[in-house]
Design an enzyme around this catalytic site. Structure first.
Site, short mmCIF file in Angstrom:
data_model
loop_
_atom_site.label_atom_id
_atom_site.label_comp_id
_atom_site.label_asym_id
_atom_site.label_seq_id
_atom_site.Cartn_x
_atom_site.Cartn_y
_atom_site.Cartn_z
N ARG A 1 0.83 -1.20 0.00
CA ARG A 1 0.00 0.00 0.00
C ARG A 1 0.87 1.26 0.00
O ARG A 1 0.64 2.20 -0.77
CB ARG A 1 -0.92 -0.02 1.23
CG ARG A 1 -1.73 1.26 1.43
CD ARG A 1 -2.42 1.24 2.79
NE ARG A 1 -1.48 1.04 3.88
CZ ARG A 1 -0.70 2.00 4.39
NH1 ARG A 1 -0.76 3.22 3.92
NH2 ARG A 1 0.13 1.72 5.38
N ARG A 2 1.88 1.28 0.88
CA ARG A 2 2.79 2.43 0.90
C ARG A 2 3.61 2.50 -0.38
O ARG A 2 3.82 3.56 -0.95
CB ARG A 2 3.72 2.34 2.12
CG ARG A 2 3.00 2.50 3.44
CD ARG A 2 3.93 2.19 4.61
NE ARG A 2 3.21 2.24 5.88
CZ ARG A 2 3.50 1.47 6.93
NH1 ARG A 2 4.50 0.59 6.84
NH2 ARG A 2 2.81 1.56 8.04
#
Length: 313
Positions: free
Chosen positions: A130-131
């Site tokens: 996600r990051r």
């Protein structure tokens, strides 16, 4: 309340710190109750030489603790909500959600003050797809490298110059008294956090009404509503593994606002939107926003991620 309680927890420093926080508050609220921490090693704790994105499966950091709860070996479990699958074993529920710490990711660097200040080719460490996807969308010129291990290990690698910057959950740094290490918090819209990030969940057996009643003093309804919306968003999107998905809900009066994200791992495709509803419609809000993003191209992104066999949050 019974006179003794056993809390199931991961053995990591952060998990023990979080569980000790719960332990101390139980003992303050219920004088005479003795609380013991039972440290349990999970699959996610054992596998440190493989990126989370390659391990796959759900409940990497909770399954063994839930097994102990179901077996009666512990009375309750304290989890980071971002680690808790949206579908729980029969007989268990997350009955108590304390007030949330900061939900935002934190940017840490010895030399640079922000993501924008990083030079081309700078190395950024993160354990999360996600990051990674959101970073790549912002700065496709960066070198994003997988970073596993406990917080001390990650900070040491940063200090030794292995990475120009790393990204960690701000809540963990706050809880460990390491907030001074945070260069800046990555607040939305810059980066959306993981579902439930910054919130704790206290998992109990469904038939333990006495303990649920005794723990109500720790429950924070506004946090519970926000996390419920985020988890409903994830539930609608989730397949056999985790994917680059983010969400953040906030409650202002009776109005619940939810922003959700679906992204490709390389950050080239990123779909994001915001919706609002009354607080009592948290589950519907999450599901409806997920449906909106799926219809706007999110389904094709998720299908490609699943086909590639990727996971990670």
């Amino acid at each position: 309340m019974r006179t003794s309680l056993r809390i199931g927890t991961r053995a990591s420093l952060l998990a023990v710190t979080q569980s000790t926080w719960v332990k101390d508050r139980i003992e303050q609220a219920h004088p005479g109750v003795r609380v013991e921490l039972v440290k349990i090693t999970t699959k996610g704790d054992r596998i440190l030489d493989v990126p989370l994105a390659k391990v796959g499966g759900k409940g990497l950091f909770v399954k063994e603790i839930e097994d102990a709860l179901l077996a009666g070996e512990v009375d309750l479990a304290v989890h980071s909500m971002k680690d808790v699958p949206t579908e729980l074993p029969a007989g268990l529920h997350v009955g108590i959600v304390p007030q949330r710490e900061t939900p935002y990711d934190a940017f840490l660097s010895v030399k640079y003050g922000s993501i924008a200040a990083l030079p081309t080719g700078a190395t950024v460490g993160t354990s999360s797809l996600r990051r990674r996807s959101q970073l790549a969308a912002m700065r496709p010129d960066l070198s994003i490298v997988d970073l596993r291990g406990n917080i001390d290990t990650r900070l040491r690698k940063l200090d030794e110059g292995v990475f120009d910057a790393i990204i960690l959950a701000g809540a963990g740094l706050h809880r460990l008294g390491l907030e001074a290490r945070i260069t800046t918090l990555l607040e939305p819209p810059l980066m959306l956090p993981a579902i439930g990030q910054g919130a704790l969940g206290i998992e109990l057996r469904r038939d333990d009404a006495e303990l649920l009643a005794g723990m109500q003093f720790l429950h924070h309804p506004a946090t519970a509503v926000a996390v419920a919306a985020e988890r409903a968003f994830l539930l609608r999107l989730e397949g056999g593994c985790q994917v680059p998905i983010g969400a953040h809900a906030t409650l202002a009066g009776d109005i619940l606002s939810l922003t959700g994200l679906i992204a490709s791992v390389d950050g080239r495709e990123l779909i994001k939107d915001t919706a609002t509803a009354l607080a009592g419609q948290a589950a519907k809000l999450g599901g409806d926003l997920a449906e909106t993003l799926l219809n706007r191209g999110g389904k094709a992104i998720l299908d490609a991620v699943y086909c590639a066999g990727s996971s990670g949050g």
